[in-house]
Design a protein around this motif. Sequence first.
Motif, mmCIF file in Angstrom:
data_model
loop_
_atom_site.group_PDB
_atom_site.id
_atom_site.type_symbol
_atom_site.label_atom_id
_atom_site.label_comp_id
_atom_site.label_asym_id
_atom_site.label_seq_id
_atom_site.Cartn_x
_atom_site.Cartn_y
_atom_site.Cartn_z
ATOM 1 N N ALA A 10 0.855 -1.192 0.000
ATOM 2 C CA ALA A 10 0.000 0.000 0.000
ATOM 3 C C ALA A 10 0.885 1.235 0.000
ATOM 4 O O ALA A 10 2.062 1.164 0.357
ATOM 5 C CB ALA A 10 -0.901 -0.004 1.229
ATOM 6 N N HIS A 11 0.314 2.346 -0.424
ATOM 7 C CA HIS A 11 1.063 3.597 -0.388
ATOM 8 C C HIS A 11 0.116 4.745 -0.122
ATOM 9 O O HIS A 11 -1.069 4.707 -0.464
ATOM 10 C CB HIS A 11 1.822 3.835 -1.698
ATOM 11 C CG HIS A 11 0.947 3.921 -2.911
ATOM 12 N ND1 HIS A 11 0.379 5.099 -3.319
ATOM 13 C CD2 HIS A 11 0.532 2.975 -3.786
ATOM 14 C CE1 HIS A 11 -0.346 4.880 -4.411
ATOM 15 N NE2 HIS A 11 -0.276 3.603 -4.714
ATOM 16 N N GLY A 12 0.648 5.773 0.530
ATOM 17 C CA GLY A 12 -0.126 6.967 0.835
ATOM 18 C C GLY A 12 0.644 8.203 0.438
ATOM 19 O O GLY A 12 1.562 8.144 -0.375
ATOM 20 N N ARG A 13 0.280 9.337 1.033
ATOM 21 C CA ARG A 13 0.923 10.596 0.671
ATOM 22 C C ARG A 13 2.334 10.705 1.231
ATOM 23 O O ARG A 13 3.162 11.426 0.683
ATOM 24 C CB ARG A 13 0.094 11.783 1.181
ATOM 25 C CG ARG A 13 -1.273 11.898 0.522
ATOM 26 C CD ARG A 13 -1.957 13.174 0.964
ATOM 27 N NE ARG A 13 -3.342 13.226 0.520
ATOM 28 C CZ ARG A 13 -3.744 13.680 -0.660
ATOM 29 N NH1 ARG A 13 -2.841 14.113 -1.511
ATOM 30 N NH2 ARG A 13 -5.025 13.689 -0.981
ATOM 31 N N SER A 14 2.621 10.006 2.343
ATOM 32 C CA SER A 14 3.912 10.191 3.001
ATOM 33 C C SER A 14 4.731 8.920 3.135
ATOM 34 O O SER A 14 5.896 8.978 3.534
ATOM 35 C CB SER A 14 3.707 10.789 4.403
ATOM 36 O OG SER A 14 2.935 9.905 5.212
ATOM 37 N N ALA A 29 8.871 5.816 5.128
ATOM 38 C CA ALA A 29 8.546 7.186 4.737
ATOM 39 C C ALA A 29 9.272 7.529 3.443
ATOM 40 O O ALA A 29 10.348 6.993 3.149
ATOM 41 C CB ALA A 29 8.945 8.146 5.840
ATOM 42 N N PHE A 30 8.698 8.412 2.680
ATOM 43 C CA PHE A 30 9.344 8.858 1.458
ATOM 44 C C PHE A 30 10.578 9.701 1.791
ATOM 45 O O PHE A 30 10.709 10.242 2.898
ATOM 46 C CB PHE A 30 8.375 9.667 0.594
ATOM 47 C CG PHE A 30 7.255 8.840 0.007
ATOM 48 C CD1 PHE A 30 7.540 7.682 -0.707
ATOM 49 C CD2 PHE A 30 5.934 9.215 0.173
ATOM 50 C CE1 PHE A 30 6.523 6.917 -1.246
ATOM 51 C CE2 PHE A 30 4.908 8.457 -0.373
ATOM 52 C CZ PHE A 30 5.204 7.302 -1.082
ATOM 53 N N GLU A 31 11.467 9.787 0.847
ATOM 54 C CA GLU A 31 12.676 10.587 1.033
ATOM 55 C C GLU A 31 12.289 12.023 1.360
ATOM 56 O O GLU A 31 11.348 12.574 0.808
ATOM 57 C CB GLU A 31 13.533 10.544 -0.232
ATOM 58 C CG GLU A 31 14.158 9.183 -0.506
ATOM 59 C CD GLU A 31 15.061 9.202 -1.724
ATOM 60 O OE1 GLU A 31 15.354 10.308 -2.224
ATOM 61 O OE2 GLU A 31 15.464 8.117 -2.175
ATOM 62 N N GLY A 32 13.047 12.608 2.281
ATOM 63 C CA GLY A 32 12.766 13.974 2.702
ATOM 64 C C GLY A 32 12.051 14.047 4.031
ATOM 65 O O GLY A 32 12.022 15.109 4.664
ATOM 66 N N ILE A 33 11.435 12.931 4.461
ATOM 67 C CA ILE A 33 10.798 12.886 5.778
ATOM 68 C C ILE A 33 11.842 12.441 6.789
ATOM 69 O O ILE A 33 12.450 11.381 6.639
ATOM 70 C CB ILE A 33 9.578 11.951 5.773
ATOM 71 C CG1 ILE A 33 8.534 12.490 4.793
ATOM 72 C CG2 ILE A 33 8.992 11.815 7.177
ATOM 73 C CD1 ILE A 33 7.287 11.653 4.672
ATOM 74 N N ASP A 34 12.066 13.255 7.815
ATOM 75 C CA ASP A 34 13.206 13.036 8.696
ATOM 76 C C ASP A 34 12.966 11.932 9.719
ATOM 77 O O ASP A 34 11.829 11.502 9.953
ATOM 78 C CB ASP A 34 13.610 14.337 9.400
ATOM 79 C CG ASP A 34 12.476 14.937 10.217
ATOM 80 O OD1 ASP A 34 11.801 14.195 10.940
ATOM 81 O OD2 ASP A 34 12.281 16.158 10.134
ATOM 82 N N ARG A 67 15.776 5.710 3.539
ATOM 83 C CA ARG A 67 14.397 6.011 3.940
ATOM 84 C C ARG A 67 14.156 5.495 5.355
ATOM 85 O O ARG A 67 14.462 4.347 5.674
ATOM 86 C CB ARG A 67 13.400 5.375 2.966
ATOM 87 C CG ARG A 67 13.482 5.946 1.562
ATOM 88 C CD ARG A 67 12.634 5.147 0.587
ATOM 89 N NE ARG A 67 11.216 5.199 0.912
ATOM 90 C CZ ARG A 67 10.275 4.546 0.221
ATOM 91 N NH1 ARG A 67 10.620 3.795 -0.821
ATOM 92 N NH2 ARG A 67 9.014 4.641 0.568
ATOM 93 N N HIS A 68 13.570 6.340 6.200
ATOM 94 C CA HIS A 68 13.296 5.963 7.581
ATOM 95 C C HIS A 68 11.951 5.255 7.667
ATOM 96 O O HIS A 68 11.008 5.585 6.942
ATOM 97 C CB HIS A 68 13.295 7.209 8.468
ATOM 98 C CG HIS A 68 14.573 7.986 8.397
ATOM 99 N ND1 HIS A 68 15.745 7.539 8.954
ATOM 100 C CD2 HIS A 68 14.867 9.180 7.805
ATOM 101 C CE1 HIS A 68 16.708 8.417 8.726
ATOM 102 N NE2 HIS A 68 16.202 9.417 8.027
#
Length: 277
Positions: A10-14, A29-34, A67-68
Amino acid sequence: MNAIAEQPLAHGRSAEVFALGPNRVVKLAFEGIDAESVAQEAAASEVAFELGLTPVRCYGLTEEDGRHGIVLDRITGVPLTTLAERNILRLPEVGRTLATEHLRVHSAHTDRLPDVRDFAVELLETPPLSALTPQERAEVARRIRALPDGDTVVHLDFHPQNVFVLEDAPTGQGPVVIDWQTAVRGQAASDVALTRLLFREAELFPGTSLPMQVVYSAVRRVLLKYYLGEYLKAGTVTVTELDRWEIAARVLRLGMLDIPSERERMLAGIRKDLAAS
């Protein structure tokens, strides 16, 4: 440890969710989310599990290709949205079930999560809210801080996609609430106001055709009617309280997600609330 599946479940906005063997998943989490944001989700997920709000346990943090993420129990089921899509006659049932689960979440209390008012005020200083003037931000912050305190568990992303009906569930096993990444504490009215705003004004997923937008908008109006009617029957929240939290709900929605197609509408709503008062 089992290898992570190549394709997401599954995938969502983040984030995306990948299988990790038969019994667990990794939410990346997508890249850019710390890392700090993901760690907050892990901590909130642990609180929700310990309070009995979800049977899904969090097994800590992980990192894959920069990715975290977090490791969670895997559940097999479908979101409430799917039940409505399969049979539109179940819309009233889905709306009432959503309310019942939201009331269950709001029956829990904690001091281990951030205050929703503090969270909303912090978001006022983020780029999505920068279009407000310093004076507007100061006044919005004053009004949010003046809202009542509370220690109720508040989800802040409560909608039919985040409530799963389990397949082959044991007798008595109800729906499962997922995605605790934005969980905080406060008045239940803050959470219900945000869900009401989502049903009324949130963007449908990008790429939805115009005819389907019309259909989904009608469906959301029906779901809101039965959700809100069922929730208000409990007598724990009033429409007046929901209206009072509306300005905070707009700040939360814009600050947490900053969806381009919603930006001007949310800002206009904030300014309208300021002018009306």
